[in-house]
Write a protein that holds these residues in place. Structure first.
Motif, PDB file in Angstrom:
ATOM      1  N   LYS A  11       0.744  -1.192  -0.559  1.00 25.87           N
ATOM      2  CA  LYS A  11      -0.142   0.212   0.073  1.00 25.87           C
ATOM      3  C   LYS A  11       0.851   1.222  -0.361  1.00 25.87           C
ATOM      4  CE  LYS A  11      -4.060  -2.331   3.024  1.00 25.87           C
ATOM      5  NZ  LYS A  11      -4.263  -2.284   3.383  1.00 25.87           N
ATOM      6  N   LEU A  12       2.358   1.245   0.719  1.00 24.37           N
ATOM      7  CA  LEU A  12       2.951   1.903   0.444  1.00 24.37           C
ATOM      8  C   LEU A  12       4.005   2.313  -0.656  1.00 24.37           C
ATOM      9  CD1 LEU A  12       4.964   1.757   3.769  1.00 24.37           C
ATOM     10  CD2 LEU A  12       3.065   3.027   3.546  1.00 24.37           C
ATOM     11  N   PRO A  13       2.823   3.808  -1.464  1.00 27.59           N
ATOM     12  CA  PRO A  13       3.826   4.211  -2.828  1.00 27.59           C
ATOM     13  C   PRO A  13       5.516   3.902  -2.617  1.00 27.59           C
ATOM     14  CG  PRO A  13       3.292   6.143  -1.608  1.00 27.59           C
ATOM     15  CD  PRO A  13       2.766   5.403  -1.017  1.00 27.59           C
ATOM     16  N   ALA A  14       5.798   4.283  -3.332  1.00 31.01           N
ATOM     17  CA  ALA A  14       7.602   4.378  -3.509  1.00 31.01           C
ATOM     18  C   ALA A  14       8.441   5.637  -4.001  1.00 31.01           C
ATOM     19  CB  ALA A  14       8.137   3.420  -4.735  1.00 31.01           C
ATOM     20  N   TRP A  15       7.354   6.279  -4.779  1.00 29.45           N
ATOM     21  CA  TRP A  15       7.889   7.560  -4.017  1.00 29.45           C
ATOM     22  C   TRP A  15       8.021   8.622  -2.752  1.00 29.45           C
ATOM     23  CZ3 TRP A  15       4.558  10.941  -2.090  1.00 29.45           C
ATOM     24  CH2 TRP A  15       3.548  11.131  -2.066  1.00 29.45           C
ATOM     25  N   VAL A  16       7.407   8.091  -2.167  1.00 23.86           N
ATOM     26  CA  VAL A  16       8.210   8.596  -0.742  1.00 23.86           C
ATOM     27  C   VAL A  16       9.112   8.371  -0.153  1.00 23.86           C
ATOM     28  CG1 VAL A  16       7.438   8.230   1.739  1.00 23.86           C
ATOM     29  CG2 VAL A  16       5.414   8.106   0.110  1.00 23.86           C
ATOM     30  N   ILE A  17       9.849   7.391  -0.867  1.00 24.26           N
ATOM     31  CA  ILE A  17      11.086   7.576  -0.656  1.00 24.26           C
ATOM     32  C   ILE A  17      12.246   8.168  -1.302  1.00 24.26           C
ATOM     33  CG2 ILE A  17      13.419   5.891  -0.847  1.00 24.26           C
ATOM     34  CD1 ILE A  17      11.728   3.019  -0.119  1.00 24.26           C
ATOM     35  N   CYS A  18      11.394   8.221  -2.490  1.00 29.64           N
ATOM     36  CA  CYS A  18      12.547   9.577  -3.523  1.00 29.64           C
ATOM     37  C   CYS A  18      12.450  10.724  -3.059  1.00 29.64           C
ATOM     38  CB  CYS A  18      12.225   9.433  -4.503  1.00 29.64           C
ATOM     39  SG  CYS A  18      12.353   7.732  -5.096  1.00 29.64           S
ATOM     40  N   LEU A  19      11.055  11.101  -2.216  1.00 32.65           N
ATOM     41  CA  LEU A  19      10.495  12.951  -1.874  1.00 32.65           C
ATOM     42  C   LEU A  19      11.251  12.415  -0.638  1.00 32.65           C
ATOM     43  CD1 LEU A  19       8.745  15.360  -1.513  1.00 32.65           C
ATOM     44  CD2 LEU A  19       7.090  13.705  -0.187  1.00 32.65           C
ATOM     45  N   ILE A  20      11.676  11.381   0.189  1.00 28.99           N
ATOM     46  CA  ILE A  20      12.330  11.814   1.749  1.00 28.99           C
ATOM     47  C   ILE A  20      14.109  12.215   1.252  1.00 28.99           C
ATOM     48  CG2 ILE A  20      13.135  10.743   3.828  1.00 28.99           C
ATOM     49  CD1 ILE A  20      10.462   9.351   3.509  1.00 28.99           C
ATOM     50  N   PHE A  26      18.694  19.225   1.614  1.00 20.00           N
ATOM     51  CA  PHE A  26      18.296  20.145   2.992  1.00 20.00           C
ATOM     52  C   PHE A  26      17.124  20.919   3.249  1.00 20.00           C
ATOM     53  CE2 PHE A  26      17.017  20.148  -1.960  1.00 20.00           C
ATOM     54  CZ  PHE A  26      17.622  20.923  -3.366  1.00 20.00           C
ATOM     55  N   TRP A  27      17.067  19.506   4.016  1.00 16.07           N
ATOM     56  CA  TRP A  27      17.357  19.745   5.462  1.00 16.07           C
ATOM     57  C   TRP A  27      18.561  19.898   5.984  1.00 16.07           C
ATOM     58  CZ3 TRP A  27      18.173  15.790   9.238  1.00 16.07           C
ATOM     59  CH2 TRP A  27      17.328  15.907  10.398  1.00 16.07           C
ATOM     60  N   LEU A  28      19.686  19.085   5.441  1.00 15.37           N
ATOM     61  CA  LEU A  28      20.687  19.204   6.471  1.00 15.37           C
ATOM     62  C   LEU A  28      21.395  20.812   5.956  1.00 15.37           C
ATOM     63  CD1 LEU A  28      22.427  16.117   5.501  1.00 15.37           C
ATOM     64  CD2 LEU A  28      21.850  16.604   7.705  1.00 15.37           C
ATOM     65  N   LEU A  29      21.176  21.521   4.843  1.00 15.54           N
ATOM     66  CA  LEU A  29      22.081  22.656   4.236  1.00 15.54           C
ATOM     67  C   LEU A  29      20.910  23.138   5.227  1.00 15.54           C
ATOM     68  CD1 LEU A  29      23.069  24.375   2.357  1.00 15.54           C
ATOM     69  CD2 LEU A  29      21.061  24.503   1.060  1.00 15.54           C
ATOM     70  N   LEU A  33      22.965  26.353   8.042  1.00 16.41           N
ATOM     71  CA  LEU A  33      22.896  27.255   8.400  1.00 16.41           C
ATOM     72  C   LEU A  33      21.977  27.738   9.723  1.00 16.41           C
ATOM     73  CD1 LEU A  33      20.898  27.999   4.074  1.00 16.41           C
ATOM     74  CD2 LEU A  33      23.319  28.692   4.498  1.00 16.41           C
ATOM     75  N   SER A  34      21.673  27.608  10.481  1.00 16.68           N
ATOM     76  CA  SER A  34      21.494  27.210  11.476  1.00 16.68           C
ATOM     77  C   SER A  34      22.217  27.421  12.801  1.00 16.68           C
ATOM     78  CB  SER A  34      19.848  26.426  12.109  1.00 16.68           C
ATOM     79  OG  SER A  34      18.931  26.709  10.932  1.00 16.68           O
ATOM     80  N   GLY A  35      23.162  26.521  12.312  1.00 17.07           N
ATOM     81  CA  GLY A  35      24.168  26.398  13.234  1.00 17.07           C
ATOM     82  C   GLY A  35      24.639  24.621  14.168  1.00 17.07           C
ATOM     83  N   ASP A  36      23.422  23.803  13.279  1.00 14.81           N
ATOM     84  CA  ASP A  36      23.394  22.200  14.270  1.00 14.81           C
ATOM     85  C   ASP A  36      23.915  21.673  13.677  1.00 14.81           C
ATOM     86  OD1 ASP A  36      21.010  24.082  15.682  1.00 14.81           O
ATOM     87  OD2 ASP A  36      20.048  23.636  14.467  1.00 14.81           O
ATOM     88  N   LYS A  43      31.737  19.509   6.115  1.00 19.40           N
ATOM     89  CA  LYS A  43      32.144  18.361   6.711  1.00 19.40           C
ATOM     90  C   LYS A  43      30.736  17.343   6.730  1.00 19.40           C
ATOM     91  CE  LYS A  43      36.721  17.711   5.737  1.00 19.40           C
ATOM     92  NZ  LYS A  43      37.271  17.143   4.375  1.00 19.40           N
ATOM     93  N   ALA A  44      30.670  17.802   8.030  1.00 20.37           N
ATOM     94  CA  ALA A  44      29.335  17.581   8.778  1.00 20.37           C
ATOM     95  C   ALA A  44      28.016  17.153   7.531  1.00 20.37           C
ATOM     96  CB  ALA A  44      28.606  18.037   9.621  1.00 20.37           C
ATOM     97  N   MET A  45      27.561  17.887   6.718  1.00 19.87           N
ATOM     98  CA  MET A  45      27.039  17.249   5.545  1.00 19.87           C
ATOM     99  C   MET A  45      27.120  16.317   4.393  1.00 19.87           C
ATOM    100  SD  MET A  45      25.284  21.133   4.303  1.00 19.87           S
ATOM    101  CE  MET A  45      24.332  20.124   2.893  1.00 19.87           C
ATOM    102  N   GLU A  46      28.509  16.410   4.236  1.00 19.77           N
ATOM    103  CA  GLU A  46      29.800  15.447   3.277  1.00 19.77           C
ATOM    104  C   GLU A  46      29.284  14.171   4.195  1.00 19.77           C
ATOM    105  OE1 GLU A  46      34.419  15.292   1.975  1.00 19.77           O
ATOM    106  OE2 GLU A  46      33.289  16.999   2.132  1.00 19.77           O
ATOM    107  N   HIS A  47      29.590  14.297   5.772  1.00 20.73           N
ATOM    108  CA  HIS A  47      29.867  12.758   6.045  1.00 20.73           C
ATOM    109  C   HIS A  47      28.558  12.341   6.180  1.00 20.73           C
ATOM    110  CE1 HIS A  47      30.641   9.651   8.811  1.00 20.73           C
ATOM    111  NE2 HIS A  47      29.925   9.831   9.989  1.00 20.73           N
TER     112      HIS A  47
END
Length: 202
Positions: A11-20, A26-29, A33-36, A43-47
């Motif tokens: 019942k779960l659509p596969a596109w949910v994986i692509c969306l997340i 962008f969430w990491l970005l 930018l928020s300093g978190d 380096k943290a984003m890269e890892h």
């Protein structure tokens, strides 16, 4: 129980994986930018992007053993997992190029002189034709060749695990466990010491 699980999974659509997966960089970005993400957000984003990409590759590699060993059928998600893994690897590479190294001459020097970067870049290059052919048209057009081409996933997973182990400073269990998981999943497709693992090929 397994039948119920499979029924709910269908019942779960596969596109949910692509969306997340698509929103994750962008969430990491935003966190950066928020300093978190600490004193070195690039380096943290890269890892984090690299580790998530490797996790997706391992998830895709585990789909056939899960089906054959436990009857858990996640085949419908395999293409979405593969495409998302490529996207995360590309994002990982982009952060390294744009936010970390920046200078083209230095990028080329690092690829040539640092084995773990060479291996990582090789894995990315091999992923490109797999990502390009991850569609129904390519499956029909290439026929049996498509299956042979996409077995390069095994090589990519090994290179990805090795890349993670080699970039770690000193001995660390986490990269070793990732590489070990890849090796175990691949060995399940081979005959070892006269014992045949009962896995059917995908």
């Amino acid at each position: 129980m397994i039948d119920t699980l499979n029924k709910n999974v269908r019942k779960l659509p596969a596109w949910v994986i692509c969306l997340i997966g698509g929103l994750y960089p962008f969430w990491l970005l935003w966190l950066a930018l928020s300093g978190d993400l600490g004193v070195d957000p690039a380096k943290a984003m890269e890892h984090l992007l690299g580790e998530r990409a490797l996790q997706m590759l391992i998830a895709g590699l585990a789909i056939t053993p899960l089906r054959n060993a436990f009857g858990i059928n996640l085949i419908k998600f395999r293409r979405a997992i593969g495409v998302t893994a490529f996207y995360l690897v590309f994002s990982h590479l982009l952060v390294w190029l744009v936010l970390d190294v920046q200078l083209f001459d230095q990028i080329w020097a690092d690829i040539l002189k640092r084995p773990y970067i060479t291996i990582g870049m090789a894995a990315f290059v091999i992923m490109i034709p797999l990502a390009v052919t991850s569609n129904n048209w390519s499956v029909r057009k290439l026929g049996r060749t498509w299956r042979k081409l996409h077995k390069l996933t095994y090589v990519i997973c090994l290179l990805g695990g090795l890349h993670f182990v080699m970039l770690a400073k000193g001995f660390q269990w986490e990269p070793v466990l990732y590489l070990g998981t890849v090796i175990v999943l691949l060995l399940m497709r081979l005959k070892l010491a006269g014992f045949t693992f009962a896995w059917k090929r995908a």
